[in-house]
Design a protein around this motif. Sequence first.
Motif, PDB file in Angstrom:
ATOM      1  N   VAL A 194       0.818  -1.219   0.000  1.00 55.06           N
ATOM      2  CA  VAL A 194       0.000   0.000   0.000  1.00 55.06           C
ATOM      3  C   VAL A 194       0.847   1.262   0.000  1.00 55.06           C
ATOM      4  N   GLY A 195       2.036   1.198   0.559  1.00 59.96           N
ATOM      5  CA  GLY A 195       2.954   2.333   0.525  1.00 59.96           C
ATOM      6  C   GLY A 195       2.354   3.619   1.046  1.00 59.96           C
ATOM      7  N   TYR A 196       2.620   4.701   0.317  1.00 62.17           N
ATOM      8  CA  TYR A 196       2.192   6.029   0.751  1.00 62.17           C
ATOM      9  C   TYR A 196       0.700   6.264   0.594  1.00 62.17           C
ATOM     10  N   ASN A 197      -0.003   5.345  -0.048  1.00 65.91           N
ATOM     11  CA  ASN A 197      -1.442   5.495  -0.219  1.00 65.91           C
ATOM     12  C   ASN A 197      -2.224   4.796   0.885  1.00 65.91           C
ATOM     13  N   ALA A 198      -1.561   4.367   1.923  1.00 65.65           N
ATOM     14  CA  ALA A 198      -2.216   3.638   3.010  1.00 65.65           C
ATOM     15  C   ALA A 198      -3.241   4.509   3.728  1.00 65.65           C
ATOM     16  N   THR A 199      -4.294   3.836   4.184  1.00 66.37           N
ATOM     17  CA  THR A 199      -5.307   4.477   5.031  1.00 66.37           C
ATOM     18  C   THR A 199      -5.407   3.658   6.306  1.00 66.37           C
ATOM     19  N   GLN A 200      -6.232   4.090   7.219  1.00 69.22           N
ATOM     20  CA  GLN A 200      -6.422   3.325   8.446  1.00 69.22           C
ATOM     21  C   GLN A 200      -6.908   1.906   8.156  1.00 69.22           C
ATOM     22  N   ALA A 201      -7.662   1.740   7.085  1.00 69.94           N
ATOM     23  CA  ALA A 201      -8.177   0.417   6.725  1.00 69.94           C
ATOM     24  C   ALA A 201      -7.056  -0.546   6.322  1.00 69.94           C
ATOM     25  N   ASP A 202      -5.879  -0.025   6.025  1.00 68.37           N
ATOM     26  CA  ASP A 202      -4.751  -0.854   5.606  1.00 68.37           C
ATOM     27  C   ASP A 202      -3.877  -1.307   6.777  1.00 68.37           C
ATOM     28  N   ILE A 203      -4.207  -0.906   7.981  1.00 68.62           N
ATOM     29  CA  ILE A 203      -3.438  -1.331   9.155  1.00 68.62           C
ATOM     30  C   ILE A 203      -3.826  -2.776   9.478  1.00 68.62           C
ATOM     31  N   ILE A 204      -2.828  -3.670   9.458  1.00 68.71           N
ATOM     32  CA  ILE A 204      -3.116  -5.079   9.755  1.00 68.71           C
ATOM     33  C   ILE A 204      -2.555  -5.494  11.107  1.00 68.71           C
ATOM     34  N   GLU A 205      -1.730  -4.653  11.705  1.00 71.27           N
ATOM     35  CA  GLU A 205      -1.209  -4.945  13.041  1.00 71.27           C
ATOM     36  C   GLU A 205      -1.025  -3.642  13.801  1.00 71.27           C
ATOM     37  N   ASN A 206      -1.585  -3.588  15.012  1.00 66.73           N
ATOM     38  CA  ASN A 206      -1.543  -2.402  15.845  1.00 66.73           C
ATOM     39  C   ASN A 206      -1.438  -2.878  17.296  1.00 66.73           C
TER      40      ASN A 206
ATOM     41  N   LYS B 126       0.051  -1.855  19.899  1.00 65.05           N
ATOM     42  CA  LYS B 126      -0.071  -0.848  20.961  1.00 65.05           C
ATOM     43  C   LYS B 126      -1.486  -0.292  21.067  1.00 65.05           C
ATOM     44  N   LYS B 127      -2.363  -0.729  20.161  1.00 64.39           N
ATOM     45  CA  LYS B 127      -3.767  -0.309  20.143  1.00 64.39           C
ATOM     46  C   LYS B 127      -3.915   1.215  20.015  1.00 64.39           C
ATOM     47  N   PHE B 128      -3.120   1.783  19.113  1.00 59.58           N
ATOM     48  CA  PHE B 128      -3.253   3.206  18.833  1.00 59.58           C
ATOM     49  C   PHE B 128      -4.634   3.485  18.262  1.00 59.58           C
ATOM     50  N   VAL B 129      -5.211   4.604  18.645  1.00 63.01           N
ATOM     51  CA  VAL B 129      -6.468   5.074  18.076  1.00 63.01           C
ATOM     52  C   VAL B 129      -6.106   6.294  17.229  1.00 63.01           C
ATOM     53  N   PHE B 130      -6.435   6.216  15.952  1.00 61.22           N
ATOM     54  CA  PHE B 130      -6.080   7.287  15.022  1.00 61.22           C
ATOM     55  C   PHE B 130      -7.265   8.198  14.780  1.00 61.22           C
ATOM     56  N   LYS B 131      -7.016   9.496  14.892  1.00 59.02           N
ATOM     57  CA  LYS B 131      -8.033  10.513  14.608  1.00 59.02           C
ATOM     58  C   LYS B 131      -7.489  11.384  13.485  1.00 59.02           C
ATOM     59  N   GLU B 132      -8.202  11.403  12.390  1.00 55.53           N
ATOM     60  CA  GLU B 132      -7.772  12.246  11.273  1.00 55.53           C
ATOM     61  C   GLU B 132      -8.380  13.629  11.448  1.00 55.53           C
ATOM     62  N   VAL B 133      -7.510  14.639  11.380  1.00 54.44           N
ATOM     63  CA  VAL B 133      -7.973  16.020  11.486  1.00 54.44           C
ATOM     64  C   VAL B 133      -7.350  16.827  10.360  1.00 54.44           C
ATOM     65  N   ASP B 134      -7.973  17.913  10.017  1.00 53.04           N
ATOM     66  CA  ASP B 134      -7.435  18.824   9.021  1.00 53.04           C
ATOM     67  C   ASP B 134      -6.093  19.352   9.518  1.00 53.04           C
ATOM     68  N   LEU B 135      -5.138  19.502   8.601  1.00 52.06           N
ATOM     69  CA  LEU B 135      -3.816  19.991   8.992  1.00 52.06           C
ATOM     70  C   LEU B 135      -3.885  21.297   9.773  1.00 52.06           C
ATOM     71  N   LEU B 136      -4.804  22.153   9.406  1.00 55.92           N
ATOM     72  CA  LEU B 136      -4.916  23.437  10.094  1.00 55.92           C
ATOM     73  C   LEU B 136      -5.447  23.297  11.514  1.00 55.92           C
ATOM     74  N   MET B 137      -6.015  22.144  11.848  1.00 50.35           N
ATOM     75  CA  MET B 137      -6.548  21.912  13.196  1.00 50.35           C
ATOM     76  C   MET B 137      -5.559  21.185  14.109  1.00 50.35           C
ATOM     77  N   LEU B 138      -4.427  20.760  13.578  1.00 49.59           N
ATOM     78  CA  LEU B 138      -3.464  20.012  14.387  1.00 49.59           C
ATOM     79  C   LEU B 138      -3.025  20.776  15.629  1.00 49.59           C
ATOM     80  N   ALA B 139      -2.704  22.033  15.477  1.00 51.59           N
ATOM     81  CA  ALA B 139      -2.242  22.820  16.618  1.00 51.59           C
ATOM     82  C   ALA B 139      -3.286  22.842  17.726  1.00 51.59           C
ATOM     83  N   ARG B 140      -4.542  22.992  17.368  1.00 48.38           N
ATOM     84  CA  ARG B 140      -5.615  23.030  18.366  1.00 48.38           C
ATOM     85  C   ARG B 140      -5.847  21.679  19.025  1.00 48.38           C
TER      86      ARG B 140
END
Length: 122
Positions: free
Chosen positions: A14-26, A28-42
Amino acid sequence: MMEQNGLIKLKEGVGYNATQADIIENKKKFVFKEVDLLMLARSLDDVDMAAMYPAYAKPLGLTPKKDALITEKDDAHFAINLVARKDNANSDAIQKLAKHMTGPEVRKFFEDHYKDSVVPAF
């Protein structure tokens, strides 16, 4: 970046086109939240870790060299590139620009002014 550093495992290929659906092993049980780049600081106060480009970290006083927990391996995949239309790609002006923007003066400028957040890809 997270796979390169052993934090997760992705489906093969999948390379650089990976999405959360492409995670097959986690493990540490990370929970991923996608946010707009402009909202990262907040959102920094609401998360344990954030992945961001150095350009967005710098205004927050963060730099990859002193603050990053993990970083990408040396890779020019996300480097800024000079592109031109086919009809002028070989013009003198474009060739001159390409030569100068990858010259020693530009490298020195990056090293002098952005050494903690920019790595020249040339």
